[in-house]
Design an enzyme around this catalytic site. Structure first.
Site, mmCIF file in Angstrom:
data_model
loop_
_atom_site.group_PDB
_atom_site.id
_atom_site.type_symbol
_atom_site.label_atom_id
_atom_site.label_comp_id
_atom_site.label_asym_id
_atom_site.label_seq_id
_atom_site.Cartn_x
_atom_site.Cartn_y
_atom_site.Cartn_z
ATOM 1 N N TRP A 102 41.305 45.162 41.818
ATOM 2 C CA TRP A 102 40.651 44.696 43.124
ATOM 3 C C TRP A 102 39.475 45.342 43.293
ATOM 4 O O TRP A 102 38.320 45.063 43.969
ATOM 5 C CB TRP A 102 41.555 44.515 44.419
ATOM 6 N N HIS A 103 39.730 46.978 43.398
ATOM 7 C CA HIS A 103 38.542 47.627 43.535
ATOM 8 C C HIS A 103 37.400 47.588 42.642
ATOM 9 O O HIS A 103 36.364 48.271 43.054
ATOM 10 C CB HIS A 103 39.156 49.082 43.462
ATOM 11 N N GLY A 104 37.255 47.182 41.320
ATOM 12 C CA GLY A 104 36.312 47.090 40.746
ATOM 13 C C GLY A 104 36.674 46.744 39.231
ATOM 14 O O GLY A 104 37.861 46.886 38.843
ATOM 15 N N PHE A 137 32.795 47.146 46.441
ATOM 16 C CA PHE A 137 34.024 46.384 46.147
ATOM 17 C C PHE A 137 34.088 45.237 46.645
ATOM 18 O O PHE A 137 35.143 44.276 46.548
ATOM 19 C CB PHE A 137 35.252 47.252 46.320
#
Length: 481
Positions: free
Chosen positions: A335-337, A481
């Site tokens: 989800w962060h990248g 993000f």
């Protein structure tokens, strides 16, 4: 539009004036919030002369509007349909639409590049076409926020709203639009549906949160950033350099992200809203599990409620529990990248949660009554989280390997002394404040000071903000993000 920019200060001052002028009409206030939120988001696309910037596209505003309208319609449908297949299909449409938008814009290039590289390792050379899409700012946050609404309506934990303006305001609310906290409809949406009375206590809390959050960003995080870059922007590493650079990054990302969350909560409070606490002294945690109960709380609880528990949580035996933990954190990392270092970071924390669960299930409460054990657990947790930040910050897998190998090289760089002095200078205010908050058990303990002391403290924070204010504001880390 950055919180730490003069244009935001002008925008917010004008908004507060208009917000006060229409105080007699709830609908007018909510319409104003929607208009201001769209302007706030659109400002990422154009500069003050309406010259288009290379990094964004005006159509991304339409993307957020589409998400809002689609999930609003899905919510109405879910509310009217009886339980059964049609409701499941309708919820599926919302989840698929949201995740498809997120996947295409955020992960398309990553998966294509990774698949191409894998084929290359097998001797198959391909030249795939990529869409060269730009990541819309805040898409991970507003997508999850909108999707949680349809899931809650499907579960009948929340009635669908029939007021489109209120729902548009809920999805686009500008204080927390681009970097959270990821709000739940059950908490935030009703606040758009009732008149808001703004008290003096709310204003005092809001002003304090804005000042403390802005100080953490402008005076601390932005001054720690060059120290981090000195280490992570290098190609030669030693153990002291890696340790100091990672400590600096741990402080930087915390001051940066929690600073944003504080400003978001503060601006919302000034407007009469209450949004959730996103950080609760996370570096005081004595286990990985506790760390995730204190860090980015809105995301960790979202993953728990909408992924971990639906997967079965801890209800289907140890093996399934460990698999659920690992998968949840893997997806949390992704989800962060769209990069392998985020995947590794998620896996690292997933393994940590598995190990903590295995240990605590066998040795529950053993040693926890001893102060020495608590100190040891705290230090071990910090080391674990710290190496996780190395995974998070590194620019590539090769850099991760190089920095990890360097942990056996104890030669000291010539700049160590000045680096350490600067590091201590910029983390000291954070440590002092958080120790005070931890001992008092109150994150707003500063508001309990006498008026003269509180005024002096806030004046000191304001002076620090002014001294370190940059003409060209630095973006918050989590905007990517």
């Amino acid at each position: 539009m950055l919180f730490n920019s003069t244009v935001f200060l002008q925008f917010f001052a004008a908004f507060v004036l208009l917000y006060w002028l229409v105080r007699g009409s709830l609908r007018a206030r909510n319409l104003l919030i929607v208009a201001a939120s769209y302007l706030f988001y659109f400002w990422w696309v154009v500069d003050r002369d309406f010259t288009f910037l290379g990094a964004y596209d005006w159509r991304f505003l339409g993307l957020m509007v589409f998400t809002s309208l689609f999930d609003f319609a899905v919510g109405l449908g879910l509310d009217r349909l009886p339980d059964g297949r049609r409701r499941r299909w309708l919820l599926g449409a919302s989840v698929v639409a949201n995740l498809t938008i997120l996947g295409v814009f955020k992960y398309h290039g990553f998966f294509v590049a990774s698949f191409t590289e894998l084929l290359g390792e097998l001797g198959v050379v391909v030249a795939p076409r990529t869409l060269h899409l730009i990541l819309p700012v805040g898409i991970s946050f507003y997508t999850f926020q909108s999707m949680s609404y349809t899931i809650d309506v499907y579960r009948r934990e929340l009635p669908a709203t029939r007021n489109l303006v209120n729902f548009l305001a809920y999805v686009s609310f500008f204080p927390q639009l681009v970097a959270g906290p990821i709000e739940r409809a059950a908490h935030l949406l009703p606040q758009f549906e009732r008149p808001r009375v703004i008290t003096r206590a709310m204003l005092e809390e809001g002003v304090w949160l804005i000042l403390w959050g802005m100080f953490k960003k402008v005076a601390l995080a932005d001054n720690l950033a060059p120290l981090v870059e000195l280490v992570y922007g290098n190609s030669v590493f030693t153990a002291p350099a890696v340790a100091l650079g990672t400590i600096a990054f741990a402080a930087q990302i915390y001051c940066d992200f929690s600073g944003y969350s504080d400003i978001a909560r503060g601006t919302a409070r000034v407007l009469g809203f209450d949004i959730m606490v996103n950080f609760n002294l996370p570096y005081g945690a004595t286990s990985v599990r506790e760390f995730w109960q204190r860090w980015h709380i809105s995301l960790s609880t979202w993953l728990r409620d909408y992924l971990y528990i639906p997967l079965g949580g801890n209800r289907r035996g140890p093996a399934r529990t460990y698999a659920n933990l690992l998968l949840t954190m893997l997806l949390g990392g992704l989800w962060h990248g769209a990069a392998w270092n985020f995947v590794l970071w998620g896996l690292w924390h997933g393994v940590g949660l598995m190990a903590h669960r295995a240990w605590s299930s066998r040795f529950m409460n053993q040693g926890s009554r001893f102060a020495a054990f608590a100190i040891f657990s705290w230090a071990l947790t910090l080391l674990f989280v710290g190496y996780g930040w190395l995974l998070f910050r590194a620019g590539s897998v090769d850099q991760i390997l190089a920095m990890t190998r360097a942990l056996g090289n104890f030669s000291t760089p010539p700049w160590t002394g000045s680096f350490l002095i600067n590091l201590l200078a910029f983390i000291a205010p954070l440590v002092l404040m958080e120790v005070w908050q931890a001992k008092s058990g109150d994150r707003l303990v500063a508001l309990k000071l006498p008026v003269w002391a509180r005024t002096g403290l806030q004046g000191g924070l304001l002076l620090g903000i002014v001294l370190f204010w940059e003409r060209k504001a630095a973006a918050f880390i989590y905007f990517q993000f």
